[in-house]
Design an enzyme around this catalytic site. Sequence first.
Site: not given
Ligand code: ZN
Length: 269
Positions: A92, A128, A211
Amino acid sequence: MLARLRTQPSAELREAKPATLEPLLAVHTQSYLDNLKSISARGGGLLFLDTILNGHSWEAVLGGTGAVLSAVDHAVSGRGNSFAAVRPPGHHALAGRGMGFCLVNNVVVAARQAQRDGRGRVLIIDWDVHHGNGTQALVEADPSIRYVSLHQSPWYPGTGTAAERGVGNVFNVPRSPGQPPAFYVGDLWAAVVAATTDWSPDLILVSAGFDAMAGDPLGGFTLEPEHYADLTTRLRERVPGCPIVGLLEGGYIPDRLAAGVSAHVRALA
Ligand SMILES: [Zn+2]
């Protein structure tokens, strides 16, 4: 996770030296890095919304970057595929801003280092459960890097539609939660095939978040360890001889994370 990898015969664990500032400056602005360092030096503080530093964060940045660069060096020098077990995650992070627990963009730092080492074309696979908005922003104008991301949508951080194509080098696969695993694996794989048709990478980097596993509190996907092993094996077969480096991103149930990483590393070895 490390305890589990230590018992895995296919994995050899190595410590890496902390990085210098130089490889980070290929991706991030000097003022942003100075800011991270100074917040950390005064014991920590809030960087941006959900992203908080403590007194060791700068050390973690340099340590993590060192591990990432060491993993890249290991793979591109022909010593075998590798995995960088780093935290905080990175996908991110933007050039001048951290967000979503991410401080520096490990996978793009790795890609730029590999390009300096002569690996001109880099494929980044991001599995992810969240879209790697930072990675996309840092590579979307550069046709030498292709970015393929499977992620939950709508979900944090809100980017990553299929219409976002960069310069034809971005392949987003936004999907709804709660589908069977084969649906996610099949659709991610179709995007990998599209990205590697008439284009062959010199290095594959995996933004390996875990995740997207069933039960993760930060996502609603349904993957199991065997799916990461399957995807890793398919990548090896798709581009034979191409080095692959996995870098840890998210994954928020420690036992599940360990099982996912272990399956990925076994298939890399
Ligand atoms: Zn993540």
